[in-house]
Design an enzyme around this catalytic site. Structure first.
Site, PDB file in Angstrom:
ATOM      1  N   HIS A   1      -0.643  -2.546  -7.475  1.00 33.32           N
ATOM      2  CA  HIS A   1      -1.470  -2.176  -6.281  1.00 33.32           C
ATOM      3  C   HIS A   1      -3.002  -2.526  -6.588  1.00 33.32           C
ATOM      4  CE1 HIS A   1      -2.683   0.654  -3.169  1.00 33.32           C
ATOM      5  NE2 HIS A   1      -2.551  -0.319  -2.475  1.00 33.32           N
TER       6      HIS A   1
ATOM      7  N   GLU B   1      -3.053   0.230  -9.359  1.00 35.86           N
ATOM      8  CA  GLU B   1      -2.012   1.225  -9.704  1.00 35.86           C
ATOM      9  C   GLU B   1      -0.777   0.341 -10.093  1.00 35.86           C
ATOM     10  OE1 GLU B   1      -2.142   5.180  -6.731  1.00 35.86           O
ATOM     11  OE2 GLU B   1      -2.456   3.340  -5.591  1.00 35.86           O
TER      12      GLU B   1
ATOM     13  N   ASN C   1      -3.370   5.966  -2.044  1.00 36.27           N
ATOM     14  CA  ASN C   1      -3.309   6.163  -0.502  1.00 36.27           C
ATOM     15  C   ASN C   1      -2.702   7.412   0.059  1.00 36.27           C
ATOM     16  OD1 ASN C   1      -4.543   3.636   0.231  1.00 36.27           O
ATOM     17  ND2 ASN C   1      -2.573   2.714  -0.119  1.00 36.27           N
TER      18      ASN C   1
ATOM     19  N   SER D   1       0.753  -1.124  -0.065  1.00 30.39           N
ATOM     20  CA  SER D   1       0.050   0.167   0.037  1.00 30.39           C
ATOM     21  C   SER D   1       0.920   1.187  -0.074  1.00 30.39           C
ATOM     22  CB  SER D   1      -0.654  -0.021   1.329  1.00 30.39           C
ATOM     23  OG  SER D   1      -1.851  -1.001   1.233  1.00 30.39           O
TER      24      SER D   1
HETATM   25  N1  CAA Z   1     -16.353 -10.590  -3.252  1.00 32.60           N
HETATM   26  C1  CAA Z   1     -16.979 -10.800  -4.489  1.00 32.60           C
HETATM   27  N2  CAA Z   1     -18.194  -9.648  -4.687  1.00 32.60           N
HETATM   28  C2  CAA Z   1     -18.296  -8.963  -3.576  1.00 32.60           C
HETATM   29  C3  CAA Z   1     -17.507  -8.785  -2.378  1.00 32.60           C
HETATM   30  C4  CAA Z   1     -16.554  -9.718  -2.451  1.00 32.60           C
HETATM   31  N3  CAA Z   1     -15.722  -9.725  -1.293  1.00 32.60           N
HETATM   32  N4  CAA Z   1     -18.160  -7.963  -1.770  1.00 32.60           N
HETATM   33  C5  CAA Z   1     -19.126  -7.244  -2.439  1.00 32.60           C
HETATM   34  N5  CAA Z   1     -19.230  -7.954  -3.660  1.00 32.60           N
HETATM   35  C6  CAA Z   1     -20.014  -7.470  -4.577  1.00 32.60           C
HETATM   36  C7  CAA Z   1     -21.383  -7.786  -4.460  1.00 32.60           C
HETATM   37  O1  CAA Z   1     -21.906  -9.228  -4.901  1.00 32.60           O
HETATM   38  C8  CAA Z   1     -22.327  -6.587  -5.001  1.00 32.60           C
HETATM   39  O2  CAA Z   1     -22.338  -6.924  -6.516  1.00 32.60           O
HETATM   40  P1  CAA Z   1     -23.781  -6.316  -7.356  1.00 32.60           P
HETATM   41  O3  CAA Z   1     -23.671  -4.845  -6.926  1.00 32.60           O
HETATM   42  O4  CAA Z   1     -23.250  -6.817  -8.817  1.00 32.60           O
HETATM   43  O5  CAA Z   1     -24.923  -7.219  -6.634  1.00 32.60           O
HETATM   44  C9  CAA Z   1     -21.412  -5.541  -4.928  1.00 32.60           C
HETATM   45  O6  CAA Z   1     -20.105  -6.066  -4.679  1.00 32.60           O
HETATM   46  C10 CAA Z   1     -21.732  -4.590  -3.757  1.00 32.60           C
HETATM   47  O7  CAA Z   1     -21.791  -5.554  -2.640  1.00 32.60           O
HETATM   48  P2  CAA Z   1     -22.895  -5.518  -1.493  1.00 32.60           P
HETATM   49  O8  CAA Z   1     -24.159  -5.081  -1.988  1.00 32.60           O
HETATM   50  O9  CAA Z   1     -22.815  -6.687  -0.592  1.00 32.60           O
HETATM   51  O10 CAA Z   1     -22.367  -4.372  -0.340  1.00 32.60           O
HETATM   52  P3  CAA Z   1     -22.116  -3.087  -0.579  1.00 32.60           P
HETATM   53  O11 CAA Z   1     -22.895  -2.492  -1.583  1.00 32.60           O
HETATM   54  O12 CAA Z   1     -22.365  -2.517   0.820  1.00 32.60           O
HETATM   55  O13 CAA Z   1     -20.629  -2.861  -1.157  1.00 32.60           O
HETATM   56  C11 CAA Z   1     -18.489  -2.543  -0.937  1.00 32.60           C
HETATM   57  C12 CAA Z   1     -19.725  -3.456  -0.295  1.00 32.60           C
HETATM   58  C13 CAA Z   1     -18.058  -3.316  -2.171  1.00 32.60           C
HETATM   59  C14 CAA Z   1     -17.390  -3.081   0.272  1.00 32.60           C
HETATM   60  C15 CAA Z   1     -18.672  -1.012  -1.157  1.00 32.60           C
HETATM   61  O14 CAA Z   1     -19.096  -0.563   0.297  1.00 32.60           O
HETATM   62  C16 CAA Z   1     -17.398  -0.251  -1.189  1.00 32.60           C
HETATM   63  O15 CAA Z   1     -16.848  -0.189  -2.345  1.00 32.60           O
HETATM   64  N6  CAA Z   1     -16.663   0.240  -0.246  1.00 32.60           N
HETATM   65  C17 CAA Z   1     -15.533   0.969  -0.346  1.00 32.60           C
HETATM   66  C18 CAA Z   1     -14.334   0.215  -0.546  1.00 32.60           C
HETATM   67  C19 CAA Z   1     -13.026   0.935  -0.826  1.00 32.60           C
HETATM   68  O16 CAA Z   1     -12.945   2.144  -0.868  1.00 32.60           O
HETATM   69  N7  CAA Z   1     -12.014   0.131  -0.876  1.00 32.60           N
HETATM   70  C20 CAA Z   1     -10.694   0.726  -1.044  1.00 32.60           C
HETATM   71  C21 CAA Z   1      -9.927   0.437   0.120  1.00 32.60           C
HETATM   72  S1  CAA Z   1      -8.280   1.200   0.150  1.00 32.60           S
HETATM   73  C22 CAA Z   1      -7.205   0.157  -0.564  1.00 32.60           C
HETATM   74  O17 CAA Z   1      -7.832  -0.871  -0.980  1.00 32.60           O
HETATM   75  C23 CAA Z   1      -5.829   0.580  -0.843  1.00 32.60           C
HETATM   76  C24 CAA Z   1      -4.945   0.282   0.348  1.00 32.60           C
HETATM   77  O18 CAA Z   1      -3.817  -0.065   0.040  1.00 32.60           O
HETATM   78  C25 CAA Z   1      -5.357   0.249   1.666  1.00 32.60           C
HETATM   79  P1  NAD Z   2      -3.688  -9.636   5.877  1.00 29.42           P
HETATM   80  O1  NAD Z   2      -3.178  -9.570   7.151  1.00 29.42           O
HETATM   81  O2  NAD Z   2      -5.049  -9.880   5.772  1.00 29.42           O
HETATM   82  O3  NAD Z   2      -2.983 -10.684   5.039  1.00 29.42           O
HETATM   83  C1  NAD Z   2      -1.440 -10.618   5.288  1.00 29.42           C
HETATM   84  C2  NAD Z   2      -1.042 -12.036   5.174  1.00 29.42           C
HETATM   85  O4  NAD Z   2       0.246 -12.450   4.761  1.00 29.42           O
HETATM   86  C3  NAD Z   2      -1.533 -13.155   6.181  1.00 29.42           C
HETATM   87  O5  NAD Z   2      -2.460 -14.189   5.924  1.00 29.42           O
HETATM   88  C4  NAD Z   2       0.042 -13.788   6.909  1.00 29.42           C
HETATM   89  O6  NAD Z   2      -0.249 -14.861   7.322  1.00 29.42           O
HETATM   90  C5  NAD Z   2       0.660 -13.869   5.507  1.00 29.42           C
HETATM   91  N1  NAD Z   2       2.100 -13.663   5.762  1.00 29.42           N
HETATM   92  C6  NAD Z   2       2.894 -12.866   6.621  1.00 29.42           C
HETATM   93  N2  NAD Z   2       4.133 -13.152   6.368  1.00 29.42           N
HETATM   94  C7  NAD Z   2       4.299 -14.090   5.395  1.00 29.42           C
HETATM   95  C8  NAD Z   2       5.248 -14.812   4.731  1.00 29.42           C
HETATM   96  N3  NAD Z   2       6.470 -14.547   4.968  1.00 29.42           N
HETATM   97  N4  NAD Z   2       4.952 -15.644   3.870  1.00 29.42           N
HETATM   98  C9  NAD Z   2       3.840 -16.006   3.341  1.00 29.42           C
HETATM   99  N5  NAD Z   2       2.786 -15.316   4.095  1.00 29.42           N
HETATM  100  C10 NAD Z   2       2.957 -14.502   4.918  1.00 29.42           C
HETATM  101  O7  NAD Z   2      -3.183  -8.302   4.901  1.00 29.42           O
HETATM  102  P2  NAD Z   2      -3.969  -7.649   3.882  1.00 29.42           P
HETATM  103  O8  NAD Z   2      -4.719  -6.485   4.007  1.00 29.42           O
HETATM  104  O9  NAD Z   2      -4.101  -8.889   2.821  1.00 29.42           O
HETATM  105  O10 NAD Z   2      -2.374  -6.877   3.157  1.00 29.42           O
HETATM  106  C11 NAD Z   2      -1.483  -7.394   2.305  1.00 29.42           C
HETATM  107  C12 NAD Z   2      -0.724  -6.608   1.475  1.00 29.42           C
HETATM  108  O11 NAD Z   2      -1.679  -5.815   0.683  1.00 29.42           O
HETATM  109  C13 NAD Z   2      -0.335  -5.556   2.534  1.00 29.42           C
HETATM  110  O12 NAD Z   2       0.983  -4.949   1.654  1.00 29.42           O
HETATM  111  C14 NAD Z   2      -1.361  -4.380   2.468  1.00 29.42           C
HETATM  112  O13 NAD Z   2      -0.669  -3.013   2.678  1.00 29.42           O
HETATM  113  C15 NAD Z   2      -1.664  -4.461   1.042  1.00 29.42           C
HETATM  114  N6  NAD Z   2      -3.108  -3.844   0.798  1.00 29.42           N
HETATM  115  C16 NAD Z   2      -3.934  -3.949   1.621  1.00 29.42           C
HETATM  116  C17 NAD Z   2      -5.347  -3.534   1.388  1.00 29.42           C
HETATM  117  C18 NAD Z   2      -6.176  -3.548   2.330  1.00 29.42           C
HETATM  118  O14 NAD Z   2      -7.314  -2.875   2.112  1.00 29.42           O
HETATM  119  N7  NAD Z   2      -6.298  -4.178   3.446  1.00 29.42           N
HETATM  120  C19 NAD Z   2      -5.276  -2.843   0.126  1.00 29.42           C
HETATM  121  C20 NAD Z   2      -4.495  -2.880  -0.895  1.00 29.42           C
HETATM  122  C21 NAD Z   2      -3.080  -3.303  -0.575  1.00 29.42           C
END
Ligand code: CAA
Ligand code: NAD
Length: 282
Positions: A137, A149, A188, A116
């Site tokens: 990403h 990304e 991010n 991330s």
């Molecule tokens: N697997 C497969 N399909 C899924 C799913 C999953 N885990 N979760 C939801 N879906 C599908 C559902 O089947 C549904 O499909 P349809 O609209 O075609 O029927 C759709 O996605 C919406 O799901 P729900 O109706 O069950 O739930 P919702 O409308 O409340 O949506 C959500 C749930 C998809 C999580 C939505 O709330 C959402 O998009 N939230 C924002 C998520 C977001 O911002 N993610 C980015 C996080 S940051 C990141 O990822 C980067 C990082 O490095 C941290």
């Molecule tokens: P998570 O905690 O759900 O999963 C991490 C997994 O890595 C665990 O199951 C752990 O057992 C495994 N692991 C740790 N050390 C290991 C090793 N040496 N060999 C094999 N497996 C090992 O975390 P996550 O949310 O899946 O995040 C994973 C990566 O993706 C991170 O770099 C995170 O920043 C990135 N990411 C997370 C998100 C998010 O929304 N959670 C979105 C985009 C990117």
């Protein structure tokens, strides 16, 4: 094509599922047998959800399952055409994984990270093929969100970038954007300071968690509010991303609020542990 996905948590299992559904064979490597089984169970639950929602049928689900292998042995990545690393957001752990991938995969394979926030060059420097290392990403939940990304370090070759773009776009059907190699990349760098400021607002008693989340959901049409989104991402991941951003930019907006640190220390990591800013029943 066979790829390996290292780490089968929230993201690794989503990436492996999307690859398998796109016809690509995948070996998921986890830290131990129990976690490898948990990754398999997570993907089956998600495929079942897809079947219930009419996104795939039973025979497509069975075909996807046949393309998936799960292992607790790193040696099983040998011979794969590419690897996507998705272990916990820890630079030292990721560097160790990249050292092993470099040792085990054929020279022609590209090595991608789903980090991330860790700058790609820090991980590429652990290998002897920095020109074949890049960031891919994905976003959570991977089967739903269309974005990838692409992050190119100063050493990533044009050929590697184009191969990875073709993999994400043509093979997986994702939409790519391209970022410079700066902590947090595009999304991010924008999203995490926003989530941290929502946590600070909650911590200071400025507003309730529900009002903060409803404010952004109903006032700005976000699919979920910032505290619910923090719980979806995982509070340990959010804390680690904040640390990387602060290390790179020294911007106070990226400092993790104390309440976030305390919750991580308490093991309240959000949805994945059943409790974060909200409680979740499995
Ligand atoms: N697997 C497969 N399909 C899924 C799913 C999953 N885990 N979760 C939801 N879906 C599908 C559902 O089947 C549904 O499909 P349809 O609209 O075609 O029927 C759709 O996605 C919406 O799901 P729900 O109706 O069950 O739930 P919702 O409308 O409340 O949506 C959500 C749930 C998809 C999580 C939505 O709330 C959402 O998009 N939230 C924002 C998520 C977001 O911002 N993610 C980015 C996080 S940051 C990141 O990822 C980067 C990082 O490095 C941290
Ligand atoms: P998570 O905690 O759900 O999963 C991490 C997994 O890595 C665990 O199951 C752990 O057992 C495994 N692991 C740790 N050390 C290991 C090793 N040496 N060999 C094999 N497996 C090992 O975390 P996550 O949310 O899946 O995040 C994973 C990566 O993706 C991170 O770099 C995170 O920043 C990135 N990411 C997370 C998100 C998010 O929304 N959670 C979105 C985009 C990117």
């Amino acid at each position: 094509m066979r790829i390996s996905v290292i780490g089968g948590g929230l993201m690794g299992s989503g990436i492996a599922e999307v690859c398998a559904r796109s016809g690509i064979s995948v070996t998921v490597v986890e830290a131990d047998e129990e976690r490898a089984q948990a990754a398999s169970d997570r993907i089956i639950r998600s495929l079942d959800r897809g079947v219930r929602a009419g996104k795939l049928d039973e025979s497509e689900k069975a075909e996807a399952q046949e393309r998936l292998a799960f292992s607790a042995s790193f040696g099983d990545v040998a011979g794969c055409d590419a690897a996507i690393e998705a272990v916990v957001e820890s630079e030292p752990i990721k560097r160790e994984v990249f050292r092993e991938l470099d040792r085990l995969l054929p020279d022609a394979a590209f090595l991608a990270t789903n980090t991330s926030s860790v700058p790609i060059m820090k991980l590429a420097a652990a290998t002897e093929r920095p020109q074949r290392v890049l960031g891919l990403h994905f976003f959570n939940p991977v089967p739903v969100l269309p974005l990838v990304e692409l992050v190119r370090s100063i050493m990533t070759s044009e050929e590697t970038l184009e191969q990875a773009r073709s993999f994400a776009q043509s093979a997986l059907g994702k939409t790519c954007i391209e970022s410079q190699d700066r902590a947090g990349f595009i999304v991010n760098a924008l999203l995490i300071p926003y989530l941290l400021s929502a946590i600070r607002m909650y911590e200071s008693g400025f507003a309730s968690r529900e009002d903060i989340d409803n404010g952004m959901r109903l006032g700005c049409a976000h699919p979920m509010g910032p505290l619910a989104l923090a719980d979806l991402i995982g509070l340990d991941t959010l804390q680690a991303v904040a640390e990387s951003l602060y290390e790179e930019f020294r911007d106070p907006a990226a400092v993790a609020p104390a309440v976030l640190n305390r919750m991580v220390e308490a093991g309240l990591l959000g949805r994945k542990t059943g409790q974060g800013f909200y409680e979740y029943s499995s």
